[in-house]
Design a protein around this motif. Structure first.
Motif, PDB file in Angstrom:
ATOM      1  N   GLY A   1       0.811  -1.213   0.000  1.00 35.52           N
ATOM      2  CA  GLY A   1       0.000   0.000   0.000  1.00 35.52           C
ATOM      3  C   GLY A   1       0.841   1.258   0.000  1.00 35.52           C
ATOM      4  O   GLY A   1       0.628   2.179  -0.809  1.00 35.52           O
TER       5      GLY A   1
ATOM      6  N   ALA B   1       1.185   3.963  -3.028  1.00 37.24           N
ATOM      7  CA  ALA B   1       0.772   5.349  -2.793  1.00 37.24           C
ATOM      8  C   ALA B   1       1.802   6.314  -3.375  1.00 37.24           C
ATOM      9  O   ALA B   1       1.464   7.420  -3.816  1.00 37.24           O
ATOM     10  CB  ALA B   1       0.580   5.596  -1.297  1.00 37.24           C
TER      11      ALA B   1
ATOM     12  N   ILE C   1      -4.309   5.638  -1.127  1.00 41.30           N
ATOM     13  CA  ILE C   1      -3.376   5.422  -2.248  1.00 41.30           C
ATOM     14  C   ILE C   1      -3.532   6.534  -3.280  1.00 41.30           C
ATOM     15  O   ILE C   1      -2.542   7.104  -3.771  1.00 41.30           O
ATOM     16  CB  ILE C   1      -3.585   4.031  -2.890  1.00 41.30           C
ATOM     17  CG1 ILE C   1      -3.136   2.918  -1.909  1.00 41.30           C
ATOM     18  CG2 ILE C   1      -2.803   3.925  -4.200  1.00 41.30           C
ATOM     19  CD1 ILE C   1      -3.421   1.511  -2.401  1.00 41.30           C
TER      20      ILE C   1
ATOM     21  N   ALA D   1      -1.872   4.937   3.709  1.00 40.01           N
ATOM     22  CA  ALA D   1      -2.117   3.741   2.894  1.00 40.01           C
ATOM     23  C   ALA D   1      -1.628   2.489   3.623  1.00 40.01           C
ATOM     24  O   ALA D   1      -2.320   1.465   3.686  1.00 40.01           O
ATOM     25  CB  ALA D   1      -1.404   3.865   1.540  1.00 40.01           C
TER      26      ALA D   1
END
Lengths: 227, 227
Positions: free
Chosen positions: A105, A109, A198, A206
């Motif tokens: 994540g 991002a 994100i 994120a």
DNA sequence: ATGTTGCATGTTGTTGACAATCTGGAAAAT
DNA sequence: ATTTTCCAGATTGTCAACAACATGCAACAT
């Protein structure tokens, strides 16, 4: 010279790349992950050889690979068994999964393209629609693909390789216990938070959103288990 | 009944647990990780069979397992090669390693016993001594064992299993490039920060210290590589 | 001289046979 | 009746033989 650069046909490429042993491995892997072969089931060499239409040698080779993948357990002189995943192992796996999805994540991002933002939003919209239709099967499929997309898009091949192994372990755990699907509303809300983090390029949020989501999924696993 | 509960002798236990294929696997794994077999080296079936004193069948089985472990690459009809790890893969591996060691550090900060605190302090003292003697070999050995101790003591078996695979990949990368040892002083300072964080029961600081240390190690890898 | 074809050799992939091991049931001993 | 021993049958582990494949080199064609 030109013929050399022409892509080979699918069947020629397949013959080139696959031995009977590797095809046997793929077949048995699919049988195990689909639940057709249950955790604890015994796989006889002669039986599998007959079933797959090969001799015992390639089956034995495939068993070695499957064992290293964590799908089976070989007991010398006694046979090969589909491996059983305990809840303790599932918990350990979730702890690792959380930090890996957190890494995916936060990485995404920082690097997602506008196109990937669009894909995430499309996933979210599709999941909302599936949820409103109360289509559990469709939602579950989208859910898996959503997570896979994030890990793939992070661009870290090693992360993806390990993540795939982790999902495989959790799939086997589910095959052990016949765990049923997740709560749609909570999952959807958590997905929404992930997509927002994100798409706004916030790696810290994120990462945390991914971790929280995985931990929430783990708690839901326990809730189902304690029925 | 009593004879059943008597621990079998080591050789009997070993015979029970190991086939020729699994012993061949262990032998070749050791040869690869020690650097005796280099990345890119070709392993012939007949050659390895003769070398290990077995027939080709168990060697073939072992090759399947080694491939799944990521140690070799099988090319159909052409042979088996020790897998080469690129710097790109090493970088990806470091990113994953950082979050996994972070998880180990924060987990241990929450659960370490006084005895484990003592072990950590002992590691630190031993590493200081090795550093003052400028004994690179001894320091490197302690370094590996220090990290392994933290992961083991975190109590998460899945984490340890994945971590072992990661260390194996980085070992193979080092075998590819003949990377030399790390900077002692910086490493020692970072280890000290890790031990302090774990022993003071601070999971947030422990996690961050582990991550920073791994990232620092990755940067040192690049510095050596760019020589 | 260069490119193509054919062939010999070495190696890999698969199969079948034999040896070793385990398990369950029947027979023998207590 | 219960426990121990023995044996047959099924299965696994290994080996050796044969088929299939890839590579390198020599011969032939252009």
């Amino acid at each position: 010279m030109e013929t050399r650069n022409t892509p080979p046909s699918t069947s020629i490429a397949m013959m080139r790349a696959n031995s009977l042993a590797s095809l046997a491995q793929s077949e048995m892997e699919a049988l195990i992950l689909s639940g057709a072969l249950k955790p604890g089931d015994r796989l006889g060499e002669a039986e599998m050889a007959e079933r797959l239409g090969v001799s015992r040698g390639p089956v034995r080779e495939a068993f070695r690979a499957l064992e290293e993948q964590g799908l089976v357990r070989i007991e010398k002189n006694r046979g090969v068994f589909v491996r059983q995943v305990t809840i303790a192992e599932a918990d350990e796996t979730y702890a690792v999964r959380a930090v890996l999805e957190g890494l995916a994540g936060q990485t995404l991002a920082l690097r997602a393209s506008q196109h990937e933002h669009g894909t995430l939003q499309t996933f979210l919209a599709s999941m909302k629609e599936a949820a409103s239709k109360r289509s559990m099967k469709e939602y579950a499929d989208l859910n898996v693909r959503f997570h896979q997309f994030i890990v793939d898009a992070s661009g870290n091949g090693k992360l993806k390789e390990i993540y795939d192994g982790i999902i495989m372990t959790l799939t086997m755990y589910r095959n052990t216990t016949l765990v049923r699907g997740n709560s749609l509303e909570v999952s959807l809300m958590e997905h929404s938070r992930i997509v927002n983090a994100i798409c706004s390029g916030d790696p810290v949020e994120a990462r945390q959103a991914m971790i929280d989501h995985v931990e929430s999924s783990q708690r839901r696993m326990h809730a189902t288990q304690d029925d």
